[in-house]
Every structure is written in structure tokens, then in C-alpha cells.
Design an enzyme around this catalytic site. Structure first.
Site, PDB file in Angstrom:
ATOM      1  N   ASN A 116     -68.175  10.423  48.397  1.00 34.13           N
ATOM      2  CA  ASN A 116     -68.334  10.406  46.940  1.00 34.13           C
ATOM      3  C   ASN A 116     -69.498   9.540  46.540  1.00 34.13           C
ATOM      4  OD1 ASN A 116     -67.450   7.904  45.105  1.00 34.13           O
ATOM      5  ND2 ASN A 116     -66.341   7.757  47.046  1.00 34.13           N
TER       6      ASN A 116
ATOM      7  N   LYS B  29     -63.264  -7.017  47.171  1.00 30.43           N
ATOM      8  CA  LYS B  29     -63.346  -5.810  48.011  1.00 30.43           C
ATOM      9  C   LYS B  29     -64.730  -5.727  48.641  1.00 30.43           C
ATOM     10  CE  LYS B  29     -62.235  -0.903  47.962  1.00 30.43           C
ATOM     11  NZ  LYS B  29     -61.569   0.142  47.176  1.00 30.43           N
TER      12      LYS B  29
ATOM     13  N   SER C 217     -69.218  -0.962  46.174  1.00 32.28           N
ATOM     14  CA  SER C 217     -69.423   0.478  46.095  1.00 32.28           C
ATOM     15  C   SER C 217     -70.875   0.801  46.423  1.00 32.28           C
ATOM     16  CB  SER C 217     -69.097   0.976  44.689  1.00 32.28           C
ATOM     17  OG  SER C 217     -69.657   2.258  44.522  1.00 32.28           O
TER      18      SER C 217
ATOM     19  N   PHE D  80     -68.716   4.895  39.357  1.00 28.51           N
ATOM     20  CA  PHE D  80     -67.756   4.327  38.386  1.00 28.51           C
ATOM     21  C   PHE D  80     -67.661   5.082  37.049  1.00 28.51           C
ATOM     22  CE2 PHE D  80     -68.700  -0.319  39.973  1.00 28.51           C
ATOM     23  CZ  PHE D  80     -68.149  -0.017  41.195  1.00 28.51           C
TER      24      PHE D  80
ATOM     25  N   ASN E 139     -72.435   3.205  45.288  1.00 22.84           N
ATOM     26  CA  ASN E 139     -72.910   4.155  44.277  1.00 22.84           C
ATOM     27  C   ASN E 139     -73.437   3.542  42.990  1.00 22.84           C
ATOM     28  OD1 ASN E 139     -72.151   6.316  45.978  1.00 22.84           O
ATOM     29  ND2 ASN E 139     -70.023   5.941  45.388  1.00 22.84           N
ATOM     30  N   THR E 140     -73.455   2.201  42.911  1.00 23.23           N
ATOM     31  CA  THR E 140     -74.040   1.546  41.741  1.00 23.23           C
ATOM     32  C   THR E 140     -75.224   0.733  42.239  1.00 23.23           C
ATOM     33  OG1 THR E 140     -71.971   1.478  40.508  1.00 23.23           O
ATOM     34  CG2 THR E 140     -73.609  -0.175  39.923  1.00 23.23           C
TER      35      THR E 140
ATOM     36  N   ASN F  33     -64.354  -0.832  51.414  1.00 24.08           N
ATOM     37  CA  ASN F  33     -64.768   0.272  50.551  1.00 24.08           C
ATOM     38  C   ASN F  33     -65.282   1.421  51.442  1.00 24.08           C
ATOM     39  OD1 ASN F  33     -65.662   1.731  48.205  1.00 24.08           O
ATOM     40  ND2 ASN F  33     -65.833  -0.235  47.168  1.00 24.08           N
TER      41      ASN F  33
HETATM   42  C1  LIG Z   1     -63.464   9.800  45.159  1.00 21.62           C
HETATM   43  C2  LIG Z   1     -63.354   8.349  45.436  1.00 21.62           C
HETATM   44  C3  LIG Z   1     -63.551   7.449  44.410  1.00 21.62           C
HETATM   45  C4  LIG Z   1     -63.454   6.082  44.656  1.00 21.62           C
HETATM   46  N1  LIG Z   1     -63.624   5.211  43.624  1.00 21.62           N
HETATM   47  C5  LIG Z   1     -63.490   3.878  43.850  1.00 21.62           C
HETATM   48  C6  LIG Z   1     -63.609   2.970  42.790  1.00 21.62           C
HETATM   49  O1  LIG Z   1     -63.785   3.340  41.631  1.00 21.62           O
HETATM   50  N2  LIG Z   1     -63.491   1.637  43.085  1.00 21.62           N
HETATM   51  C7  LIG Z   1     -63.261   1.174  44.360  1.00 21.62           C
HETATM   52  O2  LIG Z   1     -63.157  -0.032  44.571  1.00 21.62           O
HETATM   53  N3  LIG Z   1     -63.114   2.041  45.375  1.00 21.62           N
HETATM   54  C8  LIG Z   1     -63.216   3.369  45.153  1.00 21.62           C
HETATM   55  N4  LIG Z   1     -63.067   4.232  46.185  1.00 21.62           N
HETATM   56  C9  LIG Z   1     -62.852   3.689  47.550  1.00 21.62           C
HETATM   57  C10 LIG Z   1     -61.368   3.650  47.913  1.00 21.62           C
HETATM   58  O3  LIG Z   1     -60.654   2.783  47.082  1.00 21.62           O
HETATM   59  C11 LIG Z   1     -61.205   3.191  49.368  1.00 21.62           C
HETATM   60  O4  LIG Z   1     -61.698   1.884  49.507  1.00 21.62           O
HETATM   61  C12 LIG Z   1     -61.941   4.088  50.340  1.00 21.62           C
HETATM   62  O5  LIG Z   1     -61.854   5.428  49.958  1.00 21.62           O
HETATM   63  C13 LIG Z   1     -61.394   3.935  51.758  1.00 21.62           C
HETATM   64  O6  LIG Z   1     -60.030   4.284  51.824  1.00 21.62           O
HETATM   65  P1  LIG Z   1     -59.535   5.752  52.315  1.00 21.62           P
HETATM   66  O7  LIG Z   1     -60.254   6.038  53.585  1.00 21.62           O
HETATM   67  O8  LIG Z   1     -58.044   5.610  52.451  1.00 21.62           O
HETATM   68  O9  LIG Z   1     -59.928   6.693  51.253  1.00 21.62           O
HETATM   69  C14 LIG Z   1     -63.150   5.610  45.967  1.00 21.62           C
HETATM   70  C15 LIG Z   1     -62.936   6.525  46.995  1.00 21.62           C
HETATM   71  C16 LIG Z   1     -63.017   7.890  46.753  1.00 21.62           C
HETATM   72  C17 LIG Z   1     -62.774   8.832  47.883  1.00 21.62           C
END
Ligand SMILES: Cc1cc2nc3c(=O)[nH]c(=O)nc-3n(C[C@H](O)[C@H](O)[C@H](O)COP(=O)(O)O)c2cc1C
Length: 349
Positions: free
Chosen positions: A110, A207, A174, A114, A176-177, A236
Site C-alpha cells: 500500500n 511504531k 510509514s 494516511f 508513504n508520507t 510497519n
Molecule cells: C492497507 C494498509 C494500510 C495501513 N495503514 C496504516 C496506517 O494508517 N498506520 C499505521 O501505523 N500502519 C498502517 N498499516 C501497517 C499495519 O498496521 C501493519 O503495521 C503492517 O501491515 C504489518 O502487519 P501485517 O503484515 O499483519 O499487515 C497499514 C497496512 C496496510 C496493509
């Protein structure tokens, strides 16, 4: 059962469309969350900071960015929920498409940036939350905010949300920012935590990204301990430029996240380490416990498997407790690490 019927329909849609539709269904029918989820079991509750999670697996940030589906999600079987990332002002996020699936690898990529409705929209929604399980707020800076300005911005978010949630997660990791990951610098974080600590009654986590150098991870772990943070969320999403822009999550992230978690846990600091990143089956949870961890969070595994992931984990953990003649998870986590490792090894053989 319900999710196995719904999933092929959702997966036929573009990923973000499927996500938005799911959140709207969950928002409109919280009762379905209970019907399709699993009940918590008192034997599986654990202490995380000041909170008692009903199961050591919570929902990671980013799934319910706008606090719309909390009353659905809180009955799915998670031990806690994390909403957000919430920013002070609403923002659109990056241009679409910005969410991609890798079904063979049970992974996602992704580049959302945000997108969220902003603090003011969240406050009334949080008041409607049943408060049946601990709720965390993941907070971050708006895209156009400088590092200097972001301290005030994060402090406003923190103070405004403090009466509504049980813990906070500062998201500086993240991919992405623009410029956000630079905020993992020590001087910046020291100033930020000093500010937030002035009026803090709730748990606070930082985080971090999985792409940091070992020395940086160790530095941040010690900083978290020195500043009295509850702990670190590791990790993350990870950068994989060969796949495209943004951050990758799910099974493609598991090993990388585990290595970061192990670096932190090996420091044996008085902080919680919440394991996030590619946790997709019970053995990932057991691997995390064998490293010395306790509570973790999932996102991508839940997208691919739905609530059956939690049901299966719960069943496996109860089986483990029964085989080891342990009355609950508190008794397990009260054991020295070597004994915990030994009982996990015995069970997995
Ligand atoms: C579509 C998507 C959006 C996410 N948005 C955020 C976010 O807004 N803030 C954040 O701290 N992490 C965000 N994450 C990261 C997740 O919280 C997590 O740290 C990451 O996906 C790893 O865990 P997983 O492998 O179980 O997905 C996002 C992940 C995905 C897939």
C-alpha cells in the site's frame, strides 16, 4: 463461514474498493461482527501496559482508519483494536490506485499516505464505541506539516484523544508520507516524548519501520525505555522497490519483522514489544513468544483469512495450555523465558 462466502466477491473487486465496502458493511451491521467472530476466553487474556487485552492478538492500524467499524471489529475475537492513523486535519492521501494484492504470498502493498477524515470527525465516532476491549489510537502528522510543527500537531491529537482511547501509537514509520521516516531521529523523538509526557495518563508506543539498521533499532529501543514509553510496535510495512512504491505487509514481511523484534527483545529492556508484521498463523505467534514477546497485532492475515484466523489461533493456544497443564496465559508469561521456550518446543514437536 461468512467470510469464506464473502471473500471471493470482495477479491473480485479492486482492493481499495473491497476495503471500503467491507468497512461500510461493518459500520452498518455491527451485529454481524459478533455473529461471524469468536468470543474471548478469560484464560487467554494478557496484560499489555496498563491494559488487559482479551487475547494477545490485536488489530493493527490502518484497517479502520476512520473509526467507523469499531463495534463490528471488537467482536471478531481481537484482544484490542488500533484505529487510525488519525491526523489533525482531514486529508485525501496519495493518488489511486494505492493498494495492491499478492494473493499467492498472502501479502499486500500500500501507498495510502494516511487518507483519513481528521480528528474532529473521529471524536463523536469514538464516543459510540462500546469500549468492550482496549482501543488504541494511531496518530501521525499531516502530509504538509514540517517536523518542527508536527510536535504541536501530535500533542493536540494526543490531548484531544486521551479521554477516548486506552493507548497511543506514534506513527513515524510509514513509507508513504514524505519525510516521515526521518522523524525516527533521536533528537526529534526526545523532544516529542518530553512534550507528550507532560500530561500523559495513557500507554504510549512508538511504531518503527522494519528497514532500519540494527544500531538504529537498538538506539530507538533504549530511547523508548529512557523516555518511559510503554513500548515499541515492531513493525510497519517494508519497502520492496522491486514490487513498486509503498510498503509491503503480510507473509512477505514476516521474517524481516521478526528480525527487528528479536533485536529489540534481546536488549531485555523494561518495555513492551508489540509484534506486528506478517503474523499469519499460530506458529508466527509462537515464534514471537519464543523470542520473548507477548502481544502482537495483525492486519494482512485478517484480510486474507478473516475471523477464522483468530478462531484457529485461539483454539491452538488453548490446546497448548492444556497440553502444558497451564491454567491460563498469565501463568505461561510468569515463567522464565527459558521455560517458556522449552514448553513451546515441546508442544511443537
Ligand atoms: C492497507 C494498509 C494500510 C495501513 N495503514 C496504516 C496506517 O494508517 N498506520 C499505521 O501505523 N500502519 C498502517 N498499516 C501497517 C499495519 O498496521 C501493519 O503495521 C503492517 O501491515 C504489518 O502487519 P501485517 O503484515 O499483519 O499487515 C497499514 C497496512 C496496510 C496493509
Amino acid at each position: 463461514m461468512f467470510y469464506s462466502l464473502l471473500k471471493p466477491l470482495l477479491f473480485a473487486l479492486p482492493p481499495e474498493r473491497a476495503h471500503d465496502l467491507t468497512i461500510q458493511m461493518a459500520r452498518l451491521s455491527p451485529a454481524l461482527g459478533k455473529a461471524s467472530g469468536c468470543e474471548l476466553d478469560v484464560r487467554l487474556a494478557v496484560n499489555v501496559g496498563q491494559n488487559r487485552w482479551g487475547f494477545p492478538v490485536g488489530l493493527a492500524a490502518g484497517l479502520d482508519k476512520n473509526c467507523e467499524a469499531l463495534n463490528f471489529l471488537s467482536h471478531q475475537g481481537f484482544g484490542s483494536l488500533e484505529c487510525g492513523t488519525i491526523t489533525l486535519k482531514p486529508q485525501e492521501g496519495n493518488p489511486k490506485p494505492r493498494l495492491f494484492r499478492y494473493p499467492q504470498e498472502e501479502s499486500l502493498r500500500n501507498a495510502m499516505g494516511f487518507p483519513n477524515h481528521g480528528l474532529l470527525a473521529m471524536l463523536p465516532r469514538l464516543k459510540l464505541f462500546e469500549k468492550n476491549i482496549p482501543l488504541g489510537a494511531n496518530i501521525g502528522k499531516n502530509k504538509d506539516t514540517t517536523a518542527l510543527e508536527s510536535i504541536d500537531e501530535l500533542n493536540i491529537l494526543f490531548e484531544s484523544l486521551q479521554s477516548e482511547v486506552d493507548y497511543f501509537v506514534i506513527n513515524v514509520s510509514s513509507p508513504n508520507t514524505p519525510g516521515l521516516r526521518a522523524m525516527q531521529e533521536k533528537a526529534y523523538l526526545l523532544e516529542l516524548f518530553t512534550t507528550l509526557n507532560q500530561n500523559r495518563s495513557k500507554d504510549l508506543f512508538l511504531k518503527i519501520a522494519p528497514d532500519l539498521e540494527t544500531s538504529k533499532v537498538i538506539e530507538l529501543a533504549h530511547l523508548a525505555a529512557e523516555c518511559g514509553l510503554t513500548g515499541l510496535m515492531a513493525t510497519n510495512t517494508t519497502i520492496m522497490p522491486e514490487r513498486g512504491a509503498g510498503g509491503v505487509s503480510g507473509r512477505l514481511l514476516t521474517k524481516r519483522a521478526q528480525s527487528i523484534q528479536s533485536i529489540i527483545l534481546n536488549e531485555k529492556l523494561p518495555i513492551e514489544v508489540i509484534g506486528v508484521g506478517g503474523i499469519s498463523e499460530t506458529s508466527d505467534l509462537f515464534d514471537f513468544w519464543a523470542m520473548g514477546g507477548k502481544a502482537c497485532e495483525v492486519y494482512t492475515g485478517y484480510v486474507y483469512q478473516g475471523p477464522s484466523l483468530l478462531k484457529k489461533m485461539k483454539k491452538d493456544v488453548l490446546k497448548f495450555l492444556a497440553q502444558q497443564k497451564l491454567k491460563d496465559l498469565d501463568s505461561f508469561f510468569a515463567l522464565p523465558l527459558l521455560d517458556r521456550q522449552e514448553s513451546l518446543r515441546e508442544f511443537r514437536e
